[in-house]
Write an enzyme that holds these catalytic residues in place. Sequence first.
Site, PDB file in Angstrom:
ATOM      1  N   ARG A  44       0.778  -1.180  -0.139  1.00 49.04           N
ATOM      2  CA  ARG A  44       0.055  -0.014  -0.020  1.00 49.04           C
ATOM      3  C   ARG A  44       0.737   1.278  -0.069  1.00 49.04           C
ATOM      4  O   ARG A  44       0.399   2.367  -0.593  1.00 49.04           O
ATOM      5  CB  ARG A  44      -0.849   0.035   1.171  1.00 49.04           C
ATOM      6  N   LYS A 146       2.184 -19.082   5.549  1.00 48.97           N
ATOM      7  CA  LYS A 146       1.386 -19.580   6.731  1.00 48.97           C
ATOM      8  C   LYS A 146       0.923 -18.613   7.508  1.00 48.97           C
ATOM      9  O   LYS A 146       1.438 -17.359   7.291  1.00 48.97           O
ATOM     10  CB  LYS A 146       2.028 -20.701   7.610  1.00 48.97           C
ATOM     11  N   LYS A 180      14.436 -26.448   5.220  1.00 50.92           N
ATOM     12  CA  LYS A 180      15.671 -26.436   6.165  1.00 50.92           C
ATOM     13  C   LYS A 180      16.518 -27.832   5.529  1.00 50.92           C
ATOM     14  O   LYS A 180      15.851 -28.987   5.659  1.00 50.92           O
ATOM     15  CB  LYS A 180      15.364 -26.476   7.622  1.00 50.92           C
ATOM     16  N   GLU A 214      12.418 -22.189  21.765  1.00 53.17           N
ATOM     17  CA  GLU A 214      12.681 -21.019  21.200  1.00 53.17           C
ATOM     18  C   GLU A 214      13.143 -20.019  22.449  1.00 53.17           C
ATOM     19  O   GLU A 214      12.360 -20.076  23.467  1.00 53.17           O
ATOM     20  CB  GLU A 214      11.730 -20.166  20.368  1.00 53.17           C
ATOM     21  N   ASP A 233       0.623 -21.764  15.354  1.00 55.07           N
ATOM     22  CA  ASP A 233       1.858 -21.093  14.869  1.00 55.07           C
ATOM     23  C   ASP A 233       2.874 -22.193  14.615  1.00 55.07           C
ATOM     24  O   ASP A 233       3.457 -22.139  13.662  1.00 55.07           O
ATOM     25  CB  ASP A 233       2.331 -20.129  15.799  1.00 55.07           C
ATOM     26  N   HIS A 238       4.848 -26.702  11.254  1.00 52.12           N
ATOM     27  CA  HIS A 238       5.876 -27.048  11.065  1.00 52.12           C
ATOM     28  C   HIS A 238       6.337 -28.449  11.584  1.00 52.12           C
ATOM     29  O   HIS A 238       7.003 -29.217  11.252  1.00 52.12           O
ATOM     30  CB  HIS A 238       7.053 -25.963  11.780  1.00 52.12           C
ATOM     31  N   LYS A 338       8.108 -20.916  23.627  1.00 52.76           N
ATOM     32  CA  LYS A 338       8.687 -19.750  23.384  1.00 52.76           C
ATOM     33  C   LYS A 338       9.307 -19.341  24.946  1.00 52.76           C
ATOM     34  O   LYS A 338       8.745 -19.862  25.896  1.00 52.76           O
ATOM     35  CB  LYS A 338       7.795 -18.736  23.084  1.00 52.76           C
TER      36      LYS A 338
HETATM   37  C1  BG6 Z   1       7.307 -19.255  12.351  1.00 55.57           C
HETATM   38  C2  BG6 Z   1       6.520 -18.836  13.575  1.00 55.57           C
HETATM   39  O1  BG6 Z   1       6.620 -19.728  11.284  1.00 55.57           O
HETATM   40  O2  BG6 Z   1       8.113 -19.997  12.619  1.00 55.57           O
HETATM   41  C3  BG6 Z   1       7.449 -18.118  14.515  1.00 55.57           C
HETATM   42  O3  BG6 Z   1       5.448 -18.089  13.239  1.00 55.57           O
HETATM   43  C4  BG6 Z   1       8.742 -18.975  15.002  1.00 55.57           C
HETATM   44  O4  BG6 Z   1       6.525 -17.688  15.803  1.00 55.57           O
HETATM   45  C5  BG6 Z   1       9.361 -19.464  13.726  1.00 55.57           C
HETATM   46  O5  BG6 Z   1       9.593 -18.163  15.894  1.00 55.57           O
HETATM   47  C6  BG6 Z   1      10.463 -20.376  14.063  1.00 55.57           C
HETATM   48  O6  BG6 Z   1      11.274 -20.730  13.010  1.00 55.57           O
HETATM   49  P1  BG6 Z   1      12.631 -20.951  12.981  1.00 55.57           P
HETATM   50  O7  BG6 Z   1      13.330 -21.126  11.634  1.00 55.57           O
HETATM   51  O8  BG6 Z   1      13.351 -19.770  13.578  1.00 55.57           O
HETATM   52  O9  BG6 Z   1      12.899 -22.314  13.662  1.00 55.57           O
END
Ligand code: BG6
Length: 478
Positions: A44, A146, A180, A214, A233, A238, A338
Amino acid sequence: MSKYTLVIFGASGDLTKRLLMPSLISLYKTNKLAEKFTIIGVSRTKFSDEEYREKLKNDLANNKYDEKLLNNFLSHIYYQPIDTADPEDYSLVNIKLKSINKNLDKNNILFYLSTPPILYKTIVKNLSSVGLNQEKDGWKRFIIEKPFGYDLSSAIDLNKELAKDLNEDQIYRIDHYLGKEAVQNLIVTRFANPIFETIWDNKHIDYIEITSAESIGVEKRGGYYDNAGAMRDMLQNHILQTLAIFTMEAPQKMDANGIRDQITALIKNIKIFNEKDLNTNLVLGQYSENSNNDQKLPGYLDEEGIAKDSKTETFIALKLNIQNKRWSDTPIYIRIGKRLPKKLAEITIHFKENQNSLFKNSARNSLIFEIQPDASLSFKFNLKEPGEGFNTREGCLDFAYSSIEKTTHLMLGYERLIFDALKGDATLFTRSDTIEACWSFVQPIIDYKNNNPKVYQYPCWSWGPKESDNLLKTIIER
Ligand code: BG6
């Protein structure tokens, strides 16, 4: 590879700056982009082509690129401001494409939708209304970020809506975990080595652990995360994809449908939970404030954009079972969180104990696939303790991808996936039936959580709420 244009919706957003542009620059640097590629950023904000290039230059300043390389790369970049919600504006995209590609015989376009998910349907519909879904003059592919859907019914609906204008083979649902190297290696290590393939089952494997820890919190994404939680998430995408790649049956062929057929079949075989199962197989957590001598970390509820009474989970402990001949009786333990003590994503296979061991105290074998921060593989086994008698001690065989980094370019996740989409290889992208299978597994957990919102607190830097200790088989060293 033929000539093409990449059109990025969400061009002034964070993902473009942090991951898409660095991935594209890496592809450019390693000569993987076509000689005549162009990139059009769409969003935008009003920028001219030159202003957008300047903005990118500032955004990328910390990456310390060679100036000549960066300038050459930026000379391929253009910009078109539009209001994505306004159908009238889409003809501007078409005009821009025609003006910069006027000498090209092919109109091959990869659209990258890196916008709030609510816009996915609108963007595809509006691009289609100006003919940009038609493949008569060249391929048209759409990468969709996603989260794909908010729950099972919205994912089904989104699939249906996209299918009105696009063929399934034009849709590339991205999950950057599959980009990855260490995740793709799960397929190769297993199927290329008979030594592993023959012991990949419940006769030999006691249990499997998947950890995705994380150290970061929700950062500036509170608005999104508070509606998503770790379930939407991480688990829905994943983690389920990684689990499936690791446990699926051998594909008939190493191609897009061969692999995705097996991933989907596996996900459909995961036992769907009922309420009773979830009472014992699930623990949810939310991080709370903590401090040490140097730093104080806020609790989830004090983060920007989070509702003060939020019950959103930032931690999941889950025990699941795959109901097929290979895996029944081999539980899988998942830990996602997290603000845990460190960043660590790994899969550990714990082999069964040796029932007839001649040696006292021999340890069970384990195989650890570390996905990040290091992409590596370690096998733990018993060997002789030097000295008298025949006592055992643990030894370890390791391989780390970092050991070949000097001689081999290791692609970033997004780099590999954008490259594959440009080539038309959808192997590492999620098919419509796979997405729906993932949501079918996650939906009962979401429903359960909505009815029983028990979310335990855990202090930042801990490994999750203590209520999860009994559920998770191995507690990571504290
Ligand atoms: C993303 C999530 O898809 O993947 C995040 O939205 C997360 O919350 C991230 O931190 C983790 O990805 P990676 O590659 O850092 O493990």
